[in-house]
Enzyme design. Structure first.
Site, PDB file in Angstrom:
ATOM      1  CG  ASN A 196      42.028 -21.327 -41.263  1.00 45.99           C
ATOM      2  OD1 ASN A 196      42.631 -20.884 -42.238  1.00 45.99           O
ATOM      3  ND2 ASN A 196      40.839 -21.893 -41.362  1.00 45.99           N
TER       4      ASN A 196
ATOM      5  CB  CYS B  12      45.450 -21.829 -48.320  1.00 48.27           C
ATOM      6  SG  CYS B  12      45.744 -20.042 -48.304  1.00 48.27           S
TER       7      CYS B  12
ATOM      8  CG  ASN C 296      36.616 -20.908 -46.866  1.00 47.27           C
ATOM      9  OD1 ASN C 296      37.286 -20.367 -46.006  1.00 47.27           O
ATOM     10  ND2 ASN C 296      36.828 -22.173 -47.239  1.00 47.27           N
TER      11      ASN C 296
ATOM     12  CB  CYS D 251      39.994 -15.983 -50.193  1.00 49.11           C
ATOM     13  SG  CYS D 251      39.684 -17.758 -49.976  1.00 49.11           S
ATOM     14  N   GLY D 252      42.484 -17.040 -52.511  1.00 46.90           N
ATOM     15  CA  GLY D 252      42.688 -17.655 -53.819  1.00 46.90           C
ATOM     16  C   GLY D 252      41.664 -18.715 -54.147  1.00 46.90           C
ATOM     17  CB  SER D 253      40.511 -21.788 -52.403  1.00 47.22           C
ATOM     18  OG  SER D 253      40.220 -21.272 -51.117  1.00 47.22           O
TER      19      SER D 253
END
Length: 276
Positions: free
Chosen positions: A66, A75, A192, A219-221
């Site tokens: 990060n 990520c 997150n 944010c993909g995840s």
């Protein structure tokens, strides 16, 4: 010394990507913070590092840092950029790439239309696997955040996520409640924080306050986590369009015991060289 890098993004979630197969660079937390500075450095949400495989069954090892210098486990947007980077740089010509991460393995598939599909693995809802302080797994938890009680779901997509359903995500105070959820005492490794508006059973709008990075364009995840939580709460179907500030992702999950798949773009912005 100097090194080469690429600037990339997945729906505006931006990355500095570095090949450490052919270059030998140690990224200290202080160096990462300096490089991530958008005024005095390159500027990015995360640093992605390509390393030689730790496991002979994989093609590469994928590391993620990060912008605050902390190393994290996952990520999703970065995974798509990782796949495009290693092919673009001639490190592999495979269309299906297997990588190891800090917490497991991932399969990355380059589609015919240049979209990247990532097998994100099976979502984990057991509190000790997230980690999250709870006596047992539930579809919904109550989380106190100053003046609000949030009704949220908790899940690991290789990294911890807390997802809250809201009525109007565009006007939700993510700047206030994102940090409160991220640092909540029930998430010992921080989390997150996703805020999801249900548009229909096959479409959501999502904003994510990422652990160690703040709110990002995508944010993909986090998109994966939101859909997984929505399906478990019986709010969503198995094939969902996720609209993020930076663009759209497609998430497909057939439910418990099955892997979850994310499909979206990966964009190369420029290549550069830096002296440090």
């Amino acid at each position: 010394m100097h090194f080469h890098f690429s600037k990339m993004h997945g729906l505006g979630n931006d990355f500095m990507v570095v090949d450490c197969l052919t270059q030998n660079i140690f990224f200290s937390p202080d160096l990462i913070r300096r490089l991530a500075d958008r005024n005095r450095g390159i500027g990015f949400d995360q640093l992605l590092v390509v390393e030689a495989p730790y496991d002979p069954e994989t093609d590469f090892h994928y590391r993620i840092f990060n912008s605050d210098g902390t190393e994290v486990e996952q990520c999703g947007n970065g995974a798509r950029c990782f796949a495009r980077f290693v092919r673009m740089k001639g490190l592999t010509n495979r269309t299906t790439i297997l990588v190891s991460t800090k917490k497991g393995k991932m399969s990355l598939k380059v589609e015919d239309d240049d979209q990247i599909t990532v097998n994100m693995g099976e979502p984990q809802f057991e509190p000790n696997k997230i980690p999250f302080k709870a006596t047992q797994a539930e579809k919904t938890y109550l989380l106190r955040a100053e003046d609000k009680t949030l009704f949220c779901g908790a899940v690991s997509m290789g990294n911890p996520h807390c997802v809250t359903v809201v009525d109007d995500v565009d006007n939700y105070d993510v700047d206030k409640y994102g940090p409160l959820v991220e640092g909540h005492e029930r998430f010992p490794e921080r989390v997150n924080a996703g805020f999801m508006e249900i548009v229909s059973p096959s479409e959501i709008k999502l904003r994510v306050y990422e652990r160690g990075a703040g709110e990002t364009q995508a944010c993909g995840s986090g998109a994966c986590a939101a859909v997984a939580v929505g399906i478990m709460q019986e709010l969503l179907e198995e094939d969902v369009k996720v609209s993020l500030p930076g663009g759209d992702l497609r998430i497909v999950w057939q439910g418990p015991g099955k892997p979850l798949f994310m499909t979206g773009p990966a964009t190369h912005v420029y290549d550069g060289q830096l002296s440090i």
